[in-house]
Scaffold this motif. Structure first.
Motif, PDB file in Angstrom:
ATOM      1  N   GLY A  32      36.421 -27.703  39.570  1.00 56.60           N
ATOM      2  CA  GLY A  32      36.442 -26.373  38.985  1.00 56.60           C
ATOM      3  C   GLY A  32      37.004 -25.331  39.932  1.00 56.60           C
ATOM      4  N   HIS A  33      36.663 -24.069  39.673  1.00 56.00           N
ATOM      5  CA  HIS A  33      37.259 -22.913  40.315  1.00 56.00           C
ATOM      6  C   HIS A  33      36.923 -22.768  41.799  1.00 56.00           C
ATOM      7  CE1 HIS A  33      39.305 -19.048  39.813  1.00 56.00           C
ATOM      8  NE2 HIS A  33      38.388 -18.507  40.603  1.00 56.00           N
ATOM      9  N   SER A  34      35.934 -23.473  42.296  1.00 59.79           N
ATOM     10  CA  SER A  34      35.499 -23.302  43.684  1.00 59.79           C
ATOM     11  C   SER A  34      35.560 -24.601  44.477  1.00 59.79           C
ATOM     12  CB  SER A  34      34.071 -22.727  43.700  1.00 59.79           C
ATOM     13  OG  SER A  34      34.036 -21.481  43.042  1.00 59.79           O
TER      14      SER A  34
ATOM     15  N   ALA B 131      28.879 -16.495  35.769  1.00 61.83           N
ATOM     16  CA  ALA B 131      29.634 -17.047  36.907  1.00 61.83           C
ATOM     17  C   ALA B 131      29.323 -18.523  37.128  1.00 61.83           C
ATOM     18  CB  ALA B 131      29.326 -16.252  38.173  1.00 61.83           C
ATOM     19  N   GLU B 132      28.069 -18.901  36.878  1.00 58.85           N
ATOM     20  CA  GLU B 132      27.701 -20.310  37.066  1.00 58.85           C
ATOM     21  C   GLU B 132      28.565 -21.227  36.208  1.00 58.85           C
ATOM     22  OE1 GLU B 132      25.548 -17.866  36.277  1.00 58.85           O
ATOM     23  OE2 GLU B 132      23.801 -17.968  37.589  1.00 58.85           O
ATOM     24  N   GLN B 133      28.898 -20.795  34.991  1.00 53.54           N
ATOM     25  CA  GLN B 133      29.687 -21.619  34.079  1.00 53.54           C
ATOM     26  C   GLN B 133      31.183 -21.557  34.366  1.00 53.54           C
ATOM     27  OE1 GLN B 133      29.069 -21.091  29.942  1.00 53.54           O
ATOM     28  NE2 GLN B 133      26.893 -21.531  30.036  1.00 53.54           N
ATOM     29  N   TYR B 134      31.649 -20.420  34.903  1.00 50.90           N
ATOM     30  CA  TYR B 134      33.087 -20.251  35.073  1.00 50.90           C
ATOM     31  C   TYR B 134      33.586 -20.466  36.500  1.00 50.90           C
ATOM     32  CZ  TYR B 134      33.034 -18.656  30.332  1.00 50.90           C
ATOM     33  OH  TYR B 134      32.880 -18.609  28.973  1.00 50.90           O
ATOM     34  N   LEU B 135      32.797 -20.113  37.473  1.00 50.75           N
ATOM     35  CA  LEU B 135      33.235 -20.261  38.860  1.00 50.75           C
ATOM     36  C   LEU B 135      32.627 -21.469  39.558  1.00 50.75           C
ATOM     37  CD1 LEU B 135      33.097 -16.556  40.105  1.00 50.75           C
ATOM     38  CD2 LEU B 135      35.020 -17.805  39.099  1.00 50.75           C
ATOM     39  N   PHE B 136      31.461 -21.886  39.083  1.00 52.90           N
ATOM     40  CA  PHE B 136      30.714 -22.931  39.788  1.00 52.90           C
ATOM     41  C   PHE B 136      30.297 -24.069  38.855  1.00 52.90           C
ATOM     42  CE2 PHE B 136      29.600 -18.718  41.692  1.00 52.90           C
ATOM     43  CZ  PHE B 136      30.399 -18.831  42.814  1.00 52.90           C
ATOM     44  N   ASN B 137      31.098 -24.361  37.848  1.00 58.05           N
ATOM     45  CA  ASN B 137      30.735 -25.321  36.805  1.00 58.05           C
ATOM     46  C   ASN B 137      30.598 -26.762  37.282  1.00 58.05           C
ATOM     47  OD1 ASN B 137      33.724 -24.777  36.814  1.00 58.05           O
ATOM     48  ND2 ASN B 137      33.727 -26.637  35.579  1.00 58.05           N
TER      49      ASN B 137
ATOM     50  N   ALA C 112      52.007 -23.640  48.836  1.00 61.34           N
ATOM     51  CA  ALA C 112      51.430 -24.733  48.049  1.00 61.34           C
ATOM     52  C   ALA C 112      50.447 -24.127  47.059  1.00 61.34           C
ATOM     53  CB  ALA C 112      50.726 -25.738  48.940  1.00 61.34           C
ATOM     54  N   TYR C 113      50.205 -24.854  45.975  1.00 61.00           N
ATOM     55  CA  TYR C 113      49.221 -24.422  44.990  1.00 61.00           C
ATOM     56  C   TYR C 113      48.375 -25.634  44.625  1.00 61.00           C
ATOM     57  CZ  TYR C 113      47.040 -21.923  41.204  1.00 61.00           C
ATOM     58  OH  TYR C 113      46.112 -21.300  40.408  1.00 61.00           O
ATOM     59  N   LEU C 114      47.081 -25.428  44.594  1.00 63.92           N
ATOM     60  CA  LEU C 114      46.148 -26.482  44.206  1.00 63.92           C
ATOM     61  C   LEU C 114      45.728 -26.230  42.767  1.00 63.92           C
ATOM     62  CD1 LEU C 114      44.423 -28.929  45.153  1.00 63.92           C
ATOM     63  CD2 LEU C 114      42.633 -27.264  45.719  1.00 63.92           C
ATOM     64  N   VAL C 115      46.208 -27.058  41.855  1.00 63.73           N
ATOM     65  CA  VAL C 115      45.837 -26.950  40.445  1.00 63.73           C
ATOM     66  C   VAL C 115      44.438 -27.536  40.281  1.00 63.73           C
ATOM     67  CG1 VAL C 115      46.394 -27.663  38.085  1.00 63.73           C
ATOM     68  CG2 VAL C 115      48.238 -27.100  39.690  1.00 63.73           C
ATOM     69  N   LEU C 116      43.536 -26.720  39.777  1.00 65.42           N
ATOM     70  CA  LEU C 116      42.142 -27.125  39.596  1.00 65.42           C
ATOM     71  C   LEU C 116      41.957 -27.610  38.166  1.00 65.42           C
ATOM     72  CD1 LEU C 116      40.691 -24.031  41.455  1.00 65.42           C
ATOM     73  CD2 LEU C 116      41.151 -26.307  42.403  1.00 65.42           C
ATOM     74  N   GLU C 117      41.863 -28.907  38.018  1.00 63.10           N
ATOM     75  CA  GLU C 117      41.862 -29.554  36.699  1.00 63.10           C
ATOM     76  C   GLU C 117      40.711 -29.124  35.783  1.00 63.10           C
ATOM     77  OE1 GLU C 117      44.234 -31.760  35.697  1.00 63.10           O
ATOM     78  OE2 GLU C 117      45.305 -31.942  37.594  1.00 63.10           O
ATOM     79  N   LYS C 118      39.553 -28.794  36.363  1.00 60.34           N
ATOM     80  CA  LYS C 118      38.384 -28.458  35.538  1.00 60.34           C
ATOM     81  C   LYS C 118      38.009 -26.976  35.644  1.00 60.34           C
ATOM     82  CE  LYS C 118      36.549 -33.124  35.921  1.00 60.34           C
ATOM     83  NZ  LYS C 118      35.490 -33.957  36.478  1.00 60.34           N
ATOM     84  N   ASP C 119      38.978 -26.155  36.018  1.00 66.20           N
ATOM     85  CA  ASP C 119      38.734 -24.718  36.148  1.00 66.20           C
ATOM     86  C   ASP C 119      38.527 -24.116  34.758  1.00 66.20           C
ATOM     87  OD1 ASP C 119      38.813 -21.959  36.654  1.00 66.20           O
ATOM     88  OD2 ASP C 119      40.314 -22.204  38.232  1.00 66.20           O
ATOM     89  N   ARG C 120      37.408 -23.446  34.558  1.00 72.42           N
ATOM     90  CA  ARG C 120      37.110 -22.803  33.277  1.00 72.42           C
ATOM     91  C   ARG C 120      37.536 -21.340  33.268  1.00 72.42           C
ATOM     92  NH1 ARG C 120      31.053 -25.176  32.141  1.00 72.42           N
ATOM     93  NH2 ARG C 120      31.680 -27.343  31.810  1.00 72.42           N
TER      94      ARG C 120
END
Length: 109
Positions: free
Chosen positions: A79-81, A4-10, A45-53
């Protein structure tokens, strides 16, 4: 979730990412059909997260574009968060969208 650290909280520092990863719990899967699609009747609305893994930018853009009516699209360099790593800017985007919705729904508009 694995890593999760790498994918949700990178985009958080290691200690903060570990802290938040330790709070994750299982989420139930919704398997009942929707009887009403709020995306068709509410401003969205949608927020595109540019660095979301977890969800690549292109996938996010595709999800928003696949809706039956256009979404207001915002972009974030995180990222994702974003609620953890881009907090003030996220609040500003929410306020911007709220202001836009209110202006569009005012009697003078």
């Amino acid at each position: 979730m694995v890593d999760a650290e790498q994918y949700l909280f990178n985009d958080l520092d290691v200690a903060t990412a570990k802290k938040w990863a330790s709070t994750l719990t299982a989420a139930p899967v919704m398997n009942s059909p929707l009887t009403h699609n709020p995306y068709d009747v509410l401003p969205c609305a949608y927020l595109v997260l540019e660095k979301d893994r977890t969800l690549p930018k292109e996938y996010q853009e595709g999800m928003a574009a696949s809706q039956s009516k256009p979404f207001t699209i915002y972009h974030a360099p995180c990222g994702h968060s974003p609620h953890l790593s881009w907090t003030n800017e996220l609040v500003a985007k929410i306020e911007e969208f709220g202001t836009q919705v209110l202006a569009e729904s005012s009697p003078a508009h």
